[in-house]
Structure formats: C-alpha cells, structure tokens
Design an enzyme around this catalytic site. Sequence first.
Site, mmCIF file in Angstrom:
data_model
loop_
_atom_site.group_PDB
_atom_site.id
_atom_site.type_symbol
_atom_site.label_atom_id
_atom_site.label_comp_id
_atom_site.label_asym_id
_atom_site.label_seq_id
_atom_site.Cartn_x
_atom_site.Cartn_y
_atom_site.Cartn_z
ATOM 1 N N CYS A 134 0.815 -1.225 0.000
ATOM 2 C CA CYS A 134 0.000 0.000 0.000
ATOM 3 C C CYS A 134 0.848 1.273 0.000
ATOM 4 O O CYS A 134 0.375 2.340 -0.392
ATOM 5 C CB CYS A 134 -0.952 0.011 1.187
ATOM 6 S SG CYS A 134 -2.152 -1.325 1.132
ATOM 7 N N HIS A 145 -3.368 7.524 1.936
ATOM 8 C CA HIS A 145 -3.745 6.202 1.434
ATOM 9 C C HIS A 145 -5.164 5.927 1.920
ATOM 10 O O HIS A 145 -5.489 6.156 3.085
ATOM 11 C CB HIS A 145 -2.767 5.165 1.984
ATOM 12 C CG HIS A 145 -3.203 3.758 1.779
ATOM 13 N ND1 HIS A 145 -3.659 3.294 0.566
ATOM 14 C CD2 HIS A 145 -3.264 2.705 2.632
ATOM 15 C CE1 HIS A 145 -3.971 2.021 0.686
ATOM 16 N NE2 HIS A 145 -3.746 1.641 1.928
ATOM 17 N N ASN A 175 -9.991 0.118 -0.420
ATOM 18 C CA ASN A 175 -8.528 0.168 -0.372
ATOM 19 C C ASN A 175 -7.968 -0.439 -1.662
ATOM 20 O O ASN A 175 -8.049 -1.650 -1.860
ATOM 21 C CB ASN A 175 -8.049 -0.609 0.861
ATOM 22 C CG ASN A 175 -6.544 -0.568 1.035
ATOM 23 O OD1 ASN A 175 -5.817 -0.205 0.118
ATOM 24 N ND2 ASN A 175 -6.085 -0.956 2.210
HETATM 25 O O1 UT7 Z 1 -3.751 -0.666 3.542
HETATM 26 C C1 UT7 Z 1 -3.261 -1.642 4.374
HETATM 27 C C2 UT7 Z 1 -3.525 -1.304 5.739
HETATM 28 N N1 UT7 Z 1 -4.739 -1.872 6.227
HETATM 29 C C3 UT7 Z 1 -5.531 -1.164 6.968
HETATM 30 O O2 UT7 Z 1 -5.275 -0.008 7.120
HETATM 31 C C4 UT7 Z 1 -6.664 -1.815 7.680
HETATM 32 C C5 UT7 Z 1 -6.568 -1.456 9.125
HETATM 33 N N2 UT7 Z 1 -7.610 -2.014 9.948
HETATM 34 C C6 UT7 Z 1 -8.913 -1.656 9.851
HETATM 35 O O3 UT7 Z 1 -9.281 -0.882 8.994
HETATM 36 C C7 UT7 Z 1 -9.870 -2.169 10.886
HETATM 37 O O4 UT7 Z 1 -9.145 -2.790 11.915
HETATM 38 C C8 UT7 Z 1 -10.912 -3.167 10.318
HETATM 39 C C9 UT7 Z 1 -11.899 -2.433 9.450
HETATM 40 C C10 UT7 Z 1 -10.192 -4.254 9.521
HETATM 41 C C11 UT7 Z 1 -11.676 -3.830 11.453
HETATM 42 O O5 UT7 Z 1 -12.267 -2.858 12.278
HETATM 43 P P1 UT7 Z 1 -12.124 -2.968 13.875
HETATM 44 O O6 UT7 Z 1 -12.964 -1.897 14.430
HETATM 45 O O7 UT7 Z 1 -10.657 -2.964 14.182
HETATM 46 O O8 UT7 Z 1 -12.803 -4.368 14.184
HETATM 47 P P2 UT7 Z 1 -12.171 -5.672 14.855
HETATM 48 O O9 UT7 Z 1 -11.195 -6.335 13.931
HETATM 49 O O10 UT7 Z 1 -11.687 -5.348 16.237
HETATM 50 O O11 UT7 Z 1 -13.458 -6.580 14.963
HETATM 51 C C12 UT7 Z 1 -14.606 -6.165 15.717
HETATM 52 C C13 UT7 Z 1 -15.743 -7.136 15.439
HETATM 53 C C14 UT7 Z 1 -15.335 -8.607 15.540
HETATM 54 O O12 UT7 Z 1 -16.413 -9.315 16.131
HETATM 55 P P3 UT7 Z 1 -16.379 -9.732 17.697
HETATM 56 O O13 UT7 Z 1 -15.157 -10.582 17.854
HETATM 57 O O14 UT7 Z 1 -16.301 -8.422 18.436
HETATM 58 O O15 UT7 Z 1 -17.662 -10.464 17.858
HETATM 59 C C15 UT7 Z 1 -15.204 -9.032 14.108
HETATM 60 O O16 UT7 Z 1 -15.440 -10.417 13.926
HETATM 61 O O17 UT7 Z 1 -16.224 -6.959 14.106
HETATM 62 C C16 UT7 Z 1 -16.294 -8.232 13.442
HETATM 63 N N3 UT7 Z 1 -16.103 -8.041 12.025
HETATM 64 C C17 UT7 Z 1 -17.114 -7.853 11.161
HETATM 65 N N4 UT7 Z 1 -18.449 -7.794 11.328
HETATM 66 C C18 UT7 Z 1 -19.217 -7.586 10.243
HETATM 67 C C19 UT7 Z 1 -14.920 -8.003 11.337
HETATM 68 N N5 UT7 Z 1 -15.161 -7.800 10.031
HETATM 69 C C20 UT7 Z 1 -16.514 -7.710 9.901
HETATM 70 C C21 UT7 Z 1 -17.358 -7.496 8.794
HETATM 71 N N6 UT7 Z 1 -18.695 -7.433 9.015
HETATM 72 N N7 UT7 Z 1 -16.904 -7.324 7.553
#
Ligand code: UT7
Length: 323
Positions: A113, A250, A280
């Site tokens: 990225c 980005h 992204n």
């Molecule tokens: O360009 C490369 C760099 N990459 C990035 O910049 C990505 C960086 N990370 C992010 O953007 C965020 O961390 C995410 C969008 C990937 C995730 O958001 P988050 O607020 O950090 O969520 P999390 O990973 O802590 O997950 C929270 C909950 C989990 O459920 P439980 O365990 O709390 O029950 C996940 O299973 O959200 C759940 N979850 C989803 N739910 C519905 C994760 N993905 C999804 C989804 N739909 N697509």
Amino acid sequence: MIRSVITGVGGYLPDEILTNADLARFVDTSDEWIQERTGIRQRHRAAPDQAVSDLAVEAARRALEAAGRTPADVDLIIVATTTPDLTFPAVAAIAQRKLGCPVGIAFDVQAVCSGFVYALSTADGFVARGRAKCALVIGAETMTRLMDWSDRGTCVLFGDGAGAVVVEPGAGRGDASDRGLLGWALRADGTKQDLLYVDGGVSTNGQIGHLRMQGNQVFKHAVINISEAVTAAALDAGIEVSDVDWFIPHQANQRILNGVASRLGLDESKVISTVAEHANTSAASIPLALAQGIADGRIRPGQLLLMEAMGGGLTWGACTVRL
Ligand code: UT7
C-alpha cells in the site's frame, strides 16, 4: 536545482461495482457495519480478462493526456504494484509495450500500500539527476484477486484500480516555493510482517495466496507511524504540516484518515477522501485520490500536498509535493 514536477495525473477504475450489499449476500457482514467501521460504500472489480497492466495503461494514458505528453515522450516507467500480471516481466515493461513507449527504463516497486510514495521518491532519483525527462509513476492493483472471500475481516476492505502521474524535470530555487517533490520520508519494519501479508509466493508454496491481516493491530500502527512519517516529510521539505493545502492519504479506512488528521492537527476539510467509492486499492489509492481532487477542482496547480501511506511489510511513508 532540478525538481521532479508532477505535470499530469490520471485515474482509472474498472466498470464493475460491488456494493456492500452485494458482499453481504455471500459473507456474514452488513452495509451498516462496513460503513460505520471503514467508511467504504463500494469497490470496483477488474473484469476477468483485465490484467493489472491494463488498469495501469488506462491511468497512464489519462495522465499523459493531462500533461500534454504522448507515450513517445516517456523514458522511465515505475509501477508500484503487489498484484502483477506475471511473476515476470515487470508490469512496467508490459505497460511500456502496451502504451507503445520507446526503449527506456521500466521496473516495478513492491511496497504494497505504500508503493506509490516509494515509487515517486524513487523516480526523483532519476528525474532530479537529469536521467529521465518524462517519467510515468503508476500505482495499479487488482487486490480482489488476493481476497479470501470467506474472510469478512479482509474481503470487504479492498478493491481494484490504478492511478498515474507524469513526472518531469523543472527548475527550482531549492526552497519550499518550488514546484515538485520537496521532501519525503520512507520507512519499513520487517518484524511486523505477520500483521499483514499474503500466504503464498513463488519461492515458498508456489501459490498466489490470500491476504491475511490482523486489522486492529495494523490500525494502531497506522495512526502512530503515519503521523511520524508525515512530520518527517514536512521537515524534509522545510514546511510545517499546517502549511499544507491538501492532505492526500492512502485510502484504507475513513477512521484511519480521521485519526491521522486529528493527530497532526489538520482540519478534516483539508483531507481528500475517496475510500467510500473504491475501498482500499493499495498502491493505486493515493494517485486515484489525487486525480479525483484535481477533477473536481479542489486541488489546483501551485498548492502544497502531503501524501502518506502504510501497508504490508510493514512499510510506510510520506511525500511533500507542490503541484
Ligand atoms: O492498507 C493496508 C492497511 N490496512 C488497513 O489499514 C486496515 C486497518 N484495519 C482496519 O481498517 C480495521 O481494523 C478493520 C476495518 C479491519 C476492522 O475494524 P475494527 O474496528 O478494528 O474491528 P475488529 O477487527 O476489532 O473486529 C470487531 C468485530 C469482531 O467481532 P467480535 O469478535 O467483536 O464479535 C469481528 O469479527 O467486528 C467483526 N467483524 C465484522 N463484522 C461484520 C470483522 N469484520 C466484519 C465485517 N462485518 N466485515
């Protein structure tokens, strides 16, 4: 002194659009969750017969037209990509053939990225030393081809696209009033590989593999590390972050964009955000956002831009540019 000046910008997004609702039909997610946690509304997907070089070529043609140049003028092509057509040759060499550019320099940069800021800084080494007169710096990706479509934590986040800039030498006085690339800061920390990687490769399992990410860990690193690199790129250019007209991050997650802007004390009205429209697109996302900001009249010649990115490696970096 010679500066590397951006003289044309172009973006290309493939026709097919996948909305959040489309994804919710086959993976356990919802439009509401994706919009709230990421700001993403939709992403574009390349047609099955479109390779990443085809996306790169479309963006390059638009950038050349904007610069008033033709493929015959191009003597350097650098493509930032992590999803090449083939293991080799480089996408840059394939794009050179498809565009009909003469024999010159062509190679790819692999910084995921962060690829565009790495590639632009690399181009400066040729253009500002008088080794290239008309460079194409392209970020192009088909990230949808790396998705595990059963992993809702990653498959909703990425899309396909390409963005390109034409870079030409321009005379400068050596201060921040010059047009061109004024400063940059590049970083990598290979010890953080496990946070974001693809579980396949030529010299390991011979597979293309799927993207794997510990999203919340990457999120934390992104906000902290990007802010440091942005400050360093501003210092390198001899400006204050507050002098910047447009912040062009980005496009990974709206919450990261907001978090970095807030940490840097930048007003959100100065941030170009296109993540809602194309998710992204890895190395393509900065030039796509730049192209959009120019097309809608917000970004104008002479303005001071700060671009930043972070991705697999981990790699990250920032560039200060006066358009
Ligand atoms: O360009 C490369 C760099 N990459 C990035 O910049 C990505 C960086 N990370 C992010 O953007 C965020 O961390 C995410 C969008 C990937 C995730 O958001 P988050 O607020 O950090 O969520 P999390 O990973 O802590 O997950 C929270 C909950 C989990 O459920 P439980 O365990 O709390 O029950 C996940 O299973 O959200 C759940 N979850 C989803 N739910 C519905 C994760 N993905 C999804 C989804 N739909 N697509």
